[in-house]
Design an enzyme around this catalytic site. Sequence first.
Site, PDB file in Angstrom:
ATOM      1  CB  THR A 195       2.236  59.250  80.039  1.00 49.99           C
ATOM      2  OG1 THR A 195       2.652  57.956  79.588  1.00 49.99           O
ATOM      3  CG2 THR A 195       1.238  59.069  81.173  1.00 49.99           C
ATOM      4  NE  ARG A 196       0.787  56.999  72.098  1.00 43.29           N
ATOM      5  CZ  ARG A 196       2.009  57.036  71.572  1.00 43.29           C
ATOM      6  NH1 ARG A 196       2.799  58.075  71.803  1.00 43.29           N
ATOM      7  NH2 ARG A 196       2.444  56.061  70.815  1.00 43.29           N
ATOM      8  CG  HIS A 200       8.395  51.153  82.983  1.00 42.50           C
ATOM      9  ND1 HIS A 200       7.781  50.004  83.420  1.00 42.50           N
ATOM     10  CD2 HIS A 200       8.030  51.301  81.678  1.00 42.50           C
ATOM     11  CE1 HIS A 200       7.081  49.463  82.435  1.00 42.50           C
ATOM     12  NE2 HIS A 200       7.211  50.231  81.366  1.00 42.50           N
ATOM     13  CG  HIS A 203       8.329  56.986  82.445  1.00 45.17           C
ATOM     14  ND1 HIS A 203       8.382  55.623  82.259  1.00 45.17           N
ATOM     15  CD2 HIS A 203       8.425  57.546  81.215  1.00 45.17           C
ATOM     16  CE1 HIS A 203       8.487  55.367  80.972  1.00 45.17           C
ATOM     17  NE2 HIS A 203       8.523  56.513  80.314  1.00 45.17           N
ATOM     18  NE  ARG A 289      15.591  62.430  70.805  1.00 41.72           N
ATOM     19  CZ  ARG A 289      15.450  61.616  69.775  1.00 41.72           C
ATOM     20  NH1 ARG A 289      14.401  60.785  69.753  1.00 41.72           N
ATOM     21  NH2 ARG A 289      16.294  61.620  68.771  1.00 41.72           N
ATOM     22  CG  HIS A 291       4.873  66.111  73.541  1.00 45.06           C
ATOM     23  ND1 HIS A 291       4.973  66.011  74.903  1.00 45.06           N
ATOM     24  CD2 HIS A 291       3.548  66.302  73.284  1.00 45.06           C
ATOM     25  CE1 HIS A 291       3.783  66.141  75.451  1.00 45.06           C
ATOM     26  NE2 HIS A 291       2.896  66.312  74.485  1.00 45.06           N
ATOM     27  CB  VAL A 434     -20.263  32.540  64.563  1.00 45.51           C
ATOM     28  CG1 VAL A 434     -20.264  34.069  64.651  1.00 45.51           C
ATOM     29  CG2 VAL A 434     -19.956  31.939  65.929  1.00 45.51           C
ATOM     30  CE  LYS A 498     -20.099  20.120  52.147  1.00 40.08           C
ATOM     31  NZ  LYS A 498     -19.445  20.760  53.322  1.00 40.08           N
TER      32      LYS A 498
END
Length: 547
Positions: A195-196, A200, A203, A289, A291, A434, A498
């Site tokens: 799994t990635r 729940h 699963h 399915r 995969h 920044v 400017k």
Amino acid sequence: MPIPHGGVLQDLVARDAPIKQQLLAEVGSLKSLILTDRQLCDLELILNGGFSPLTGFLTEKDYNGVVENLRLASGHVWSMPITLDLSKEQAAQYQPGERVVLRDLRDDKALAILTIEDIYTPNKENEAVKVFRGDPEHPAVKYLVETAGDVYVGGALEAIQLPTHYDYTGLRRTPAQMRSEFDQRGWDRVVAFQTRNPMHRAHRELTVRAAREHTANVLIHPVVGLTKPGDIDHHTRVRVYQELIKRYPNGMAQLSLLPLAMRMGGDREAVWHAIIRKNYGASHFIVGRDHAGPGSNSKGVDFYGPYDAQDMVEEYKEELGIEVVPFRMVTYLPDEDRYAPIDTVAEGTKTLNISGTELRKRLRDGTAIPEWFSYPAVVKVLRESHPPRPSQGFTLYLTGLPNSGVDALANALQATLNQFAGSRNITVLDGTNVPQAATPFVAHELTRSGAGVIVADASIAPSAQQLAEAKKIVSKAGAFIVVSLETPLEQAKLDDRKGHYASERADVAAYQAPQDADIKVDLLKHGALVAVQKIVLYLEEQGFFKF
């Protein structure tokens, strides 16, 4: 327990331990190569045996065999090219027979010594077609074209040490450690689940059913290396897995993390995943399915068929020596308060389900997620990492010509948004506080912390490339909203106190207002108040503010 792919677990760290000091003494006299994130993931799994029978990065002969026939030169099945890609300039520094130190980009530690066997130029177009089916929108094809170096270096590795991880160290087991643990527990039949994504109740149900049907235990083996862009970060996912593993019958399941860099290669990737899980000691592997498929392209065409992965793993399963367990979709039956495989549910039976899209929507707007779908502890983890829109950060990127009103609009926006920002800080990054080069990274961190960021450097006309790079960086943390000031050049040159237009400027000559901007404003025609109102209403529509 199945034997490793190729017959021997190629644990190079254990193999080279007796000569580690000799290798370390040699490091100072050799050239060094800093590895990318993906190369680090590949290196770790070569060194720890997860990629057995590989003992190094693919040589040209092995590479060609894998691309054309899914086989190494030895004849063993192998479906994914594991290559050390370099730029032409980098590759020119090395030659066959040379020994090179491979280092971690994060801490510069020497991890291994590569003895270069060959340096070759691959046919990346052929690789894209044969391995990933060639669609230019496929993430692996985009990586080949836009990121991967044009030269590959192949050769054997000698291990010094594995990359150092500082997170979830107790959950990071090598194949040898995993096999030893299975042996100590007497687990000779293990179903591995790839799994990635967060897991729940559905699963949990499908993995328990798979274990029951095959009289096996369960290895939850999630990927925590590189996954698909946009996936939920692995820290959130691991906290979810830690909560979910508590819901299995005592002694049935084990959680271990896999430092894999996925390619999203569909059927070929499924074969690769099966080999890896076999090396980790699994006897069975759940193949889902579609995969490892990346979905569909911009035209809605799927990159892979729904059962291509299952078919290819079945084709090679005798040689792989691992049993395929097809993923069985389960659905919730509210009248019976239980889950069941959808193919066993009688027609007309009431069922409930929540799609991934619907789940993300509920997380975004704070809508309730029912307990039948997921455990409250899991939902709590997801809400902490993905708060509802009113608590999320965002970046407004103001783009326009110098003297187009960028600074004036930024000041007006900050004053207006601070009136109802609540706990959300509203910060302006205008090039004075920044440095320009660091702005996207600072905006990323502020957005991730929940701030409202206004990027408004009135001294430059940002190029499309600069805008795209900023979006790529900031979008990983939250919403990136482009506001285009449509002030014409002639008007911007007027009253240029400017001196922005005192001389010819390349950025001004090349500037083009982004056609796909989220918001377009014209201060000359409508003034700052109307522009601010337009932006505020957009933020409300997107759910960042509620009035």
